[in-house]
Scaffold this motif. Sequence first.
Motif, short mmCIF file in Angstrom:
data_model
loop_
_atom_site.label_atom_id
_atom_site.label_comp_id
_atom_site.label_asym_id
_atom_site.label_seq_id
_atom_site.Cartn_x
_atom_site.Cartn_y
_atom_site.Cartn_z
N ASN A 125 0.80 -1.24 0.00
CA ASN A 125 0.00 0.00 0.00
C ASN A 125 0.83 1.29 0.00
OD1 ASN A 125 -2.37 -1.62 0.12
ND2 ASN A 125 -2.12 -1.75 2.35
N GLU A 126 2.13 1.17 -0.24
CA GLU A 126 2.98 2.36 -0.41
C GLU A 126 3.52 2.37 -1.84
OE1 GLU A 126 2.99 4.47 1.90
OE2 GLU A 126 2.53 3.33 3.69
N PRO A 127 3.84 3.52 -2.38
CA PRO A 127 3.74 4.86 -1.80
C PRO A 127 2.29 5.37 -1.84
CG PRO A 127 4.61 4.99 -4.04
CD PRO A 127 4.44 3.54 -3.73
N ASN A 128 1.86 6.03 -0.75
CA ASN A 128 0.47 6.51 -0.68
C ASN A 128 0.34 8.03 -0.64
OD1 ASN A 128 1.40 7.00 1.88
ND2 ASN A 128 -0.28 6.00 2.97
N ASN A 129 1.47 8.74 -0.69
CA ASN A 129 1.45 10.21 -0.67
C ASN A 129 0.47 10.72 0.39
OD1 ASN A 129 2.33 12.75 -1.51
ND2 ASN A 129 0.71 12.95 -3.04
N ASN A 133 1.58 14.92 0.92
CA ASN A 133 2.81 15.61 1.36
C ASN A 133 3.99 14.66 1.54
OD1 ASN A 133 4.31 17.80 2.39
ND2 ASN A 133 3.81 17.19 4.50
N GLU A 134 4.06 13.60 0.70
CA GLU A 134 5.15 12.63 0.90
C GLU A 134 5.95 12.44 -0.39
OE1 GLU A 134 3.14 9.15 2.71
OE2 GLU A 134 3.71 10.02 4.63
N ASP A 135 7.03 13.21 -0.52
CA ASP A 135 7.84 13.16 -1.74
C ASP A 135 9.20 12.49 -1.53
OD1 ASP A 135 5.81 14.44 -3.06
OD2 ASP A 135 6.65 16.46 -2.73
N TRP A 145 10.15 0.03 2.09
CA TRP A 145 10.16 1.46 1.79
C TRP A 145 8.79 2.08 2.04
CZ3 TRP A 145 12.76 2.32 -3.67
CH2 TRP A 145 14.01 1.66 -3.70
N ASN A 146 8.79 3.33 2.51
CA ASN A 146 7.57 4.12 2.67
C ASN A 146 7.84 5.53 2.20
OD1 ASN A 146 5.03 5.12 3.65
ND2 ASN A 146 6.11 5.88 5.46
N ASP A 147 6.91 6.10 1.45
CA ASP A 147 7.07 7.52 1.12
C ASP A 147 6.69 8.33 2.34
OD1 ASP A 147 4.35 6.94 0.86
OD2 ASP A 147 4.04 8.31 -0.82
N THR A 148 7.43 9.40 2.58
CA THR A 148 7.27 10.18 3.80
C THR A 148 7.63 11.63 3.50
OG1 THR A 148 7.84 10.18 6.17
CG2 THR A 148 9.65 9.83 4.64
CA CA Z 1 3.56 6.80 2.94
#
Ligand code: CA
Length: 160
Positions: A125-129, A133-135, A145-148
Amino acid sequence: KGEKGSSEDNGMQLAVRLMNEQLRTLQDNFNKFKKIFIFSIGKEVGRKIFVTNGLEYDYETASRMCSRAGGLVASPKNADENLALQEIVSKHDKRSFLGITDLHTEGTFKYSTGGTITYSNWHSNEPNNDKGNEDCVELNTDGKWNDTSCTNKKLLICEF
Ligand code: CA
Ligand code: GMH
């Protein structure tokens, strides 16, 4: 050859022998230094070395610090490199930034050096922005990995 020539040859032979000894000493010292260095703060994977200073910074600061040191924010290009980074974040129990963002085009993750990523290890379920605000990308202690947000502070790991 006269006597002068042969004494010059002897001098040259001695100089070469001394230089070989010095080279060997230098190589031994360097190899030992490298082992201690990698044992304490880094990991070597193929021709890459990952290094952390154990501290946390926002992405912009992390990027600037790695560049100033002549490196880049760590960007795993395969499972071996990802595992080496996972070992560093696990040891410090702090998530790290990767040198990968979608700052340029939302949803397209690129290396800081340019070019769309060729390897990824996203958590399900990532990247979920999240909150739009997660670049930036963080590496969790499980290797996923996770977008953050790029303004979060994460463990600094540079690659050289
Ligand atoms: Ca994320
Ligand atoms: C949301 C949820 C969580 C997820 C986080 C994370 C933030 O809060 O989808 O399940 O872990 O986002 O993606 O970066």
